[in-house]
Scaffold this motif. Structure first.
Motif, mmCIF file in Angstrom:
data_model
loop_
_atom_site.group_PDB
_atom_site.id
_atom_site.type_symbol
_atom_site.label_atom_id
_atom_site.label_comp_id
_atom_site.label_asym_id
_atom_site.label_seq_id
_atom_site.Cartn_x
_atom_site.Cartn_y
_atom_site.Cartn_z
ATOM 1 N N THR A 101 -8.248 2.834 1.111
ATOM 2 C CA THR A 101 -8.942 1.728 0.464
ATOM 3 C C THR A 101 -8.012 0.528 0.539
ATOM 4 N N GLU A 102 -8.406 -0.561 -0.055
ATOM 5 C CA GLU A 102 -7.544 -1.735 -0.044
ATOM 6 C C GLU A 102 -6.233 -1.456 -0.773
ATOM 7 N N LYS A 103 -6.257 -0.497 -1.713
ATOM 8 C CA LYS A 103 -5.085 -0.288 -2.560
ATOM 9 C C LYS A 103 -4.135 0.796 -2.070
ATOM 10 N N ARG A 104 -4.659 1.805 -1.404
ATOM 11 C CA ARG A 104 -3.822 2.949 -1.073
ATOM 12 C C ARG A 104 -4.341 3.699 0.151
ATOM 13 N N GLY A 105 -3.412 4.436 0.787
ATOM 14 C CA GLY A 105 -3.822 5.426 1.767
ATOM 15 C C GLY A 105 -3.840 6.785 1.079
ATOM 16 N N PHE A 106 -4.756 7.661 1.499
ATOM 17 C CA PHE A 106 -4.864 8.977 0.866
ATOM 18 C C PHE A 106 -4.850 10.083 1.908
ATOM 19 N N LYS B 51 10.987 -4.431 7.671
ATOM 20 C CA LYS B 51 12.082 -5.212 7.117
ATOM 21 C C LYS B 51 12.430 -4.905 5.665
ATOM 22 N N TYR B 52 11.434 -4.679 4.861
ATOM 23 C CA TYR B 52 11.800 -4.565 3.449
ATOM 24 C C TYR B 52 11.131 -3.374 2.771
ATOM 25 N N LEU B 53 11.710 -2.996 1.671
ATOM 26 C CA LEU B 53 11.213 -1.859 0.935
ATOM 27 C C LEU B 53 10.644 -2.323 -0.386
ATOM 28 N N ARG B 54 9.608 -1.642 -0.822
ATOM 29 C CA ARG B 54 9.166 -1.896 -2.178
ATOM 30 C C ARG B 54 10.239 -1.323 -3.093
ATOM 31 N N MET B 55 10.232 -1.720 -4.335
ATOM 32 C CA MET B 55 11.307 -1.361 -5.257
ATOM 33 C C MET B 55 11.903 0.026 -4.992
ATOM 34 N N ASN B 56 11.157 1.069 -5.298
ATOM 35 C CA ASN B 56 11.759 2.382 -5.128
ATOM 36 C C ASN B 56 10.903 3.333 -4.333
ATOM 37 N N SER B 57 9.851 2.833 -3.719
ATOM 38 C CA SER B 57 9.071 3.764 -2.926
ATOM 39 C C SER B 57 8.628 3.093 -1.646
ATOM 40 N N LEU B 58 8.140 3.905 -0.755
ATOM 41 C CA LEU B 58 7.819 3.438 0.586
ATOM 42 C C LEU B 58 6.353 3.056 0.681
ATOM 43 N N THR B 59 6.050 2.168 1.602
ATOM 44 C CA THR B 59 4.655 1.850 1.874
ATOM 45 C C THR B 59 4.042 2.996 2.674
ATOM 46 N N ASN B 60 2.719 2.948 2.765
ATOM 47 C CA ASN B 60 1.978 3.943 3.531
ATOM 48 C C ASN B 60 2.564 4.125 4.932
ATOM 49 N N LYS C 206 0.821 -1.205 0.000
ATOM 50 C CA LYS C 206 0.000 0.000 0.000
ATOM 51 C C LYS C 206 0.848 1.245 0.000
ATOM 52 N N GLY C 207 0.696 2.048 -1.016
ATOM 53 C CA GLY C 207 1.402 3.321 -1.029
ATOM 54 C C GLY C 207 0.548 4.407 -0.418
ATOM 55 N N LEU C 208 1.054 5.619 -0.450
ATOM 56 C CA LEU C 208 0.330 6.762 0.086
ATOM 57 C C LEU C 208 0.279 7.832 -1.003
ATOM 58 N N LEU C 209 -0.895 8.329 -1.297
ATOM 59 C CA LEU C 209 -1.036 9.410 -2.275
ATOM 60 C C LEU C 209 -1.536 10.660 -1.564
ATOM 61 N N ARG C 210 -0.775 11.734 -1.712
ATOM 62 C CA ARG C 210 -1.219 13.014 -1.152
ATOM 63 C C ARG C 210 -1.732 13.849 -2.306
ATOM 64 N N PHE C 211 -3.000 14.243 -2.239
ATOM 65 C CA PHE C 211 -3.499 15.106 -3.310
ATOM 66 C C PHE C 211 -4.245 16.313 -2.778
ATOM 67 N N LEU C 212 -4.360 17.267 -3.691
ATOM 68 C CA LEU C 212 -4.952 18.558 -3.371
ATOM 69 C C LEU C 212 -6.260 18.665 -4.122
ATOM 70 N N THR C 213 -7.291 19.206 -3.489
ATOM 71 C CA THR C 213 -8.509 19.489 -4.247
ATOM 72 C C THR C 213 -8.674 20.989 -4.353
#
Lengths: 617, 305
Positions: A89-94, B2-11, A10-17
């Motif tokens: 969501t299941e895919k990302r934090g916002f 412990k681990y990193l995704r390829m080139n970016s960080l998790t939430n 899960k990545g994190l997306l910061r967006f502006l509205t």
């Protein structure tokens, strides 16, 4: 975290509205939150209650109240400040930065945009691209946002017509064509009815793209954000014992690995990364955004404010730059005035030396200007009091952005984005003088100094300064008198009495005073010099112990009663604008070297106090 | 982690890095910072991040606990064990004047008790120890007025917050400048949500007070809320009986002012599952929040966290 597959990717997306209330921005955010079940039952109950009390949606739920949290905002039905909202969501934090859309809140939008990597810009399908749409797009571009989602809202009110959407989409793509965005995507929505927000709309089968949430969950924003190699602005030096010497900071630009050859800027010392760790755990690399502790192979000098950068990717170092500056304070920016600068972790003093032009953010026209007012966006040259390492903001925001802080109030007054170093700063090496100040002062047999007499007009500054001047002269000292009034007849003949001109007046007097000190002289300056920050600037030009601030402190009543030049009488009649004490402020020194109570002390006695001060030193 | 995704960080890695960055800025910029340790789950995460941020050194600031004398017994035991295990300095401050006046949540009510024993006490402690930056575990997702608060939130000489005159806060360039007597409240967890906190506690195996996990506890039902009889100071009103129920707490504070929820979530996975499915926000268990509309903003103007 290996046991948590659902969290690991899960990545994190910061967006502006951006968009005004009328465009349905709050409704869209409220819809995203409620459709992703991020509004709890008790919050929904409170929202229903609030909607009845303050709401603008008849009989319905006013989602704007969910984001407008301050009492004043709820009462006035407007968004004043940046609000941050969170959903997952299941895919990302916002993280959503919700900012007000009106021109008078440019400051807030810039703030929200500074941490966002994508902008959601709303337009009303009935109105199409407006001036404010262009303004929002320009600010997103200025702050280095590379991805835009254009939400064409209120499609229900145009009968979900495809041609209406396509016209707006085409017009917007033309407008953004020459701006430097990596992706621009348009989606037709009805935030009120939920069309194309969290699911595809049955009303618009002609639209083949992703709905808003689907787009936000999948858009790739990390790639290509930075265009430089690794940078590690040093925040804190860790020395728990004699053995360990670590440098704490957050990586920017690109990944950093153990063994990498690096330089320490701004001085340029060369060394290598020995280890990268977090809490003692050795890492094979640190990626942008990661907070780490590094150790170096050599014992080089590194302090907070320095930047450890990859040896293959040069940084600029200079004390003069061109930058875009957004002014954030109700107090205008005045060229020449000094501010605190914070750039990455480095601190310096900065002043704007040349205000090239402001930018009309609605038309993008260049406008000539003498000062910067709240919400102005300008291109400026800045001068720092030391050499600083940086990158162009568009290449690496983390090492190209700065804030300016007022030295008096500590308010954050400006935000800047560096364009480039000025060539003259790069090429100019300071002329090395073989005869220095000490040699000259020794020849005169005295310690050079500036005696700075400040106070209201008519307080007796020049009278006291003249007596001091004569007594020093009789004692064999080499002196020179810089009287504010006299200087205005020559050197500063071109200056008036606006705040900007007063700052420049003092700057020139201070610089001339410094030259005389360099020549070994004792300089007596007599000038109202009403602003504390300007007197501090004069003090900072000199070495510690060379500057004596003498406050000739007479009450306004006393000065007005004396009125030797009849100026107060004229000012009271309104014949003189910007008169200190009447229509322009006087900021008394907080800690002067000497304060003379000029209501009760006669000039001879006052002069003796000054001489006693010098003798003591 | 412990681990990193390829080139970016998790939430969670991004949130962790941002918080560590903020803690280091505080340490580098202020003369006398302190970490507000309230013993709850957010404080536990904050303390864990502080240990990470400065490792192998200890955090260069002490912990401060404002003790109302009405905290759960288990909280105090947990506090003392943590401080001992980590070898940190702890300042405990009690508003002795409030104690002498007999202020308590039972006799004085939630508002007066919180005002005197928390807000007043906090101001006393900050003034007494000349604190120029108090680090707190508050999050923006907790409450509407918090959503607009800065990471470095300026307080005047009276510890007051002025929401209309906040300093603009851009990028990660925090303005840490204050004059004597003024201070900043720093909130490294500003961008975390409740679920982030729990996920991080699980990922990093961070110890938390056992009250967060369901167990059989003595409670009385009062105004639709379950109040735990943590000691014999709780006034049992006519018609009320102390029953043993399977309950846990989503948030911790003074025991007579903090309601339990019926739950079987006895371990962290169950707590996370329950939090995800929750239909009420965590602050619903905070009785003080229901006292008046916009009450948090009002308390904060007066110096509450």
């Amino acid at each position: 975290m290996a046991d948590m597959p659902d969290m690991a990717d899960k990545g994190l997306l910061r967006f502006l509205t951006c968009g005004s209330v009328d465009d349905g921005k709050s409704t869209l955010i409220g819809r995203l939150l409620s459709d992703t079940h991020l509004i709890h039952d008790d919050q929904m109950l409170a929202l229903e209650d609030d909607s009845k009390r303050f709401g603008t949606v008849k009989g319905g739920i006013d989602f704007a109240l969910l984001v407008d949290g301050l009492e004043a905002e709820r009462e006035q039905g407007i968004t004043i400040d940046v609000a941050y909202r969170y959903f997952q969501t299941e895919k990302r934090g916002f993280i959503v930065a919700d900012t007000p859309g009106h021109e008078q809140y440019t400051r807030n939008m810039v703030t929200g945009a500074s941490t966002a990597s994508l902008a959601v810009i709303l337009v009303d399908a009935r109105k199409g691209i407006l001036t404010q749409t262009r303004r929002h797009t320009f600010i997103a571009h200025l702050l280095g946002i590379r991805h835009v989602l254009l939400c064409v809202n209120k499609m229900d009110l145009v009968g979900y017509a495809e041609n209406t959407f396509r016209d707006i989409e085409t017009g917007y793509l033309q407008f953004t064509d020459n701006l430097d965005f990596e992706s621009v995507t348009a989606v037709p929505v009805s935030a009120l009815n939920g069309d194309n927000v969290t699911g595809k709309s049955a009303q618009m089968p002609w639209f083949n793209g992703k709905c808003v949430l689907d787009f936000l969950e999948t858009v790739q924003v990390d790639a290509g954000k930075n265009r430089t190699g690794a940078r590690l602005p040093v925040q804190w030096v860790c020395r728990p014992d004699g053995d360990f010497r670590g440098f704490a900071g957050t990586v920017a630009g690109a990944a950093l690995k153990p063994g990498d050859a690096v330089r320490i800027e701004p001085d340029g010392a060369a060394t290598r990364i020995e280890s990268i760790e977090t809490e003692g755990e050795k890492l094979t690399q640190a990626v942008p955004g990661q907070a780490v502790m590094v150790t170096l192979t050599d014992n080089v000098d590194v302090a907070r404010g320095d930047v450890i950068r990859h040896a293959d990717s040069a940084m600029q170092t200079a004390d003069q730059v061109q930058a875009h500056v957004v002014w954030m304070s109700e107090n205008p920016m005045i060229p020449g005035r000094q501010y605190h600068l914070k750039l990455a972790t480095a601190a310096a003093r900065a002043s704007i030396t040349d205000l090239k032009h402001t930018i009309n953010i609605n038309t993008l026209e260049h406008v000539a200007a003498k000062t910067l007012e709240l919400n102005d966006v300008a291109v400026c040259n800045l001068s720092f009091d030391r050499r600083v390492a940086f990158d162009a903001y568009q290449d690496c925001p983390e090492t190209g952005a700065f804030i300016l802080i007022d030295r008096e109030t500590n308010e954050t007054v400006g935000a800047g984005m560096i364009d480039f170093a000025l060539r003259r700063a790069l090429n100019l090496t300071k002329q090395k003088l073989s005869l220095d100040k000490n040699v000259r002062a020794d020849a005169l047999g005295q310690k050079p100094a500036v005696l700075w007499f400040t106070g209201l007009s008519g307080a007796g500054k020049s009278t006291v300064a003249n007596i001091v001047d004569q007594k020093l002269h009789l004692a064999g000292r080499h002196t020179y008198m810089l009287d504010g009034d006299n200087v205005r007849h020559g050197l500063n003949r071109d200056l008036g009495f606006t705040d900007a001109d007063r700052v420049e007046n003092i700057r020139r007097i201070a610089e001339v005073g410094k030259l005389f000190v360099d020549a070994g002289m004792i300089v007596l300056v007599s000038a109202i010099s009403p602003f504390r920050s300007d007197r501090d600037m004069a003090r900072d030009l000199l070495q510690p112990g060379e500057f004596f601030e003498i406050h000739v402190d007479a009450s306004l009543a006393t000065c007005e009663a004396r009125d030797p030049k009849g100026l107060y009488a004229r000012a009271r009649k309104g014949e003189i604008a910007n008169f200190t004490g009447i229509s322009s402020p006087y900021e008394p020194p907080a800690a002067p070297e000497l304060r003379i109570d000029a209501d009760t002390t006669d000039p001879e006695a006052a002069a003796d106090l000054v001489l006693a001060l010098l003798a003591r030193d | 982690m412990k681990y990193l995704r390829m080139n970016s960080l998790t939430n969670l890695q991004r949130l962790e890095s941002e918080s560590i960055h903020i803690l280091r800025e505080v340490a580098a910029s202020f003369e006398r910072p302190v970490l507000m340790y309230s013993i709850g789950k957010d404080s536990s995460v904050l303390l864990h991040l502080a240990m990470k941020a400065f490792h192998p050194a200890k955090p260069p600031f002490p912990l401060l606990h404002v003790d109302t004398t009405w905290k759960f017994k288990e909280m105090i035991a947990f506090r003392d064990a943590r401080v001992r295990d980590l070898g940190l300095d702890l300042i405990v401050h009690v508003n002795e004047d409030g104690l002498k006046r007999g202020v308590s949540p039972i006799k004085s009510g939630a508002t007066v008790h919180t005002d005197v024993m928390k807000t007043e006490a906090l101001k006393q402690a900050l003034t007494l120890h000349k604190i120029d930056c108090a680090i707190g575990g508050a999050r923006r997702d907790e409450e509407k007025s918090r959503a607009k608060e800065r990471v470095m939130s300026f307080r005047d000489v009276n510890h007051g917050w002025n929401p209309r005159r906040q300093r603009p806060e851009l990028w990660n360039l925090y303005n840490c400048r204050v004059k004597p007597g003024e201070s900043v409240r720093a909130f490294p967890l500003s961008n975390w949500t409740e679920i982030d906190v729990w996920n991080y506690i699980r990922a990093e195996s961070i110890p938390v007070v056992p009250l967060y996990f369901a167990a059989e506890r003595p409670v009385v039902e009062r105004d639709g809320q379950l109040i735990m009889a943590d000691d014999d100071r709780l006034d049992i009103r006519p018609g009320e009986t102390v029953r043993t129920e399977m309950v846990r707490f989503r948030t911790l504070g003074c025991y007579p002012l903090t309601a339990a929820v019926r739950s079987d979530a006895a371990d962290i996975d169950a707590v996370i599952a329950e939090t995800r499915a929750a239909t009420n926000s965590e602050r619903q268990g905070r009785i003080i929040d229901f006292d008046q509309a916009a009450s948090m903003e009002k308390k904060k103007r007066e110096g509450y966290f």
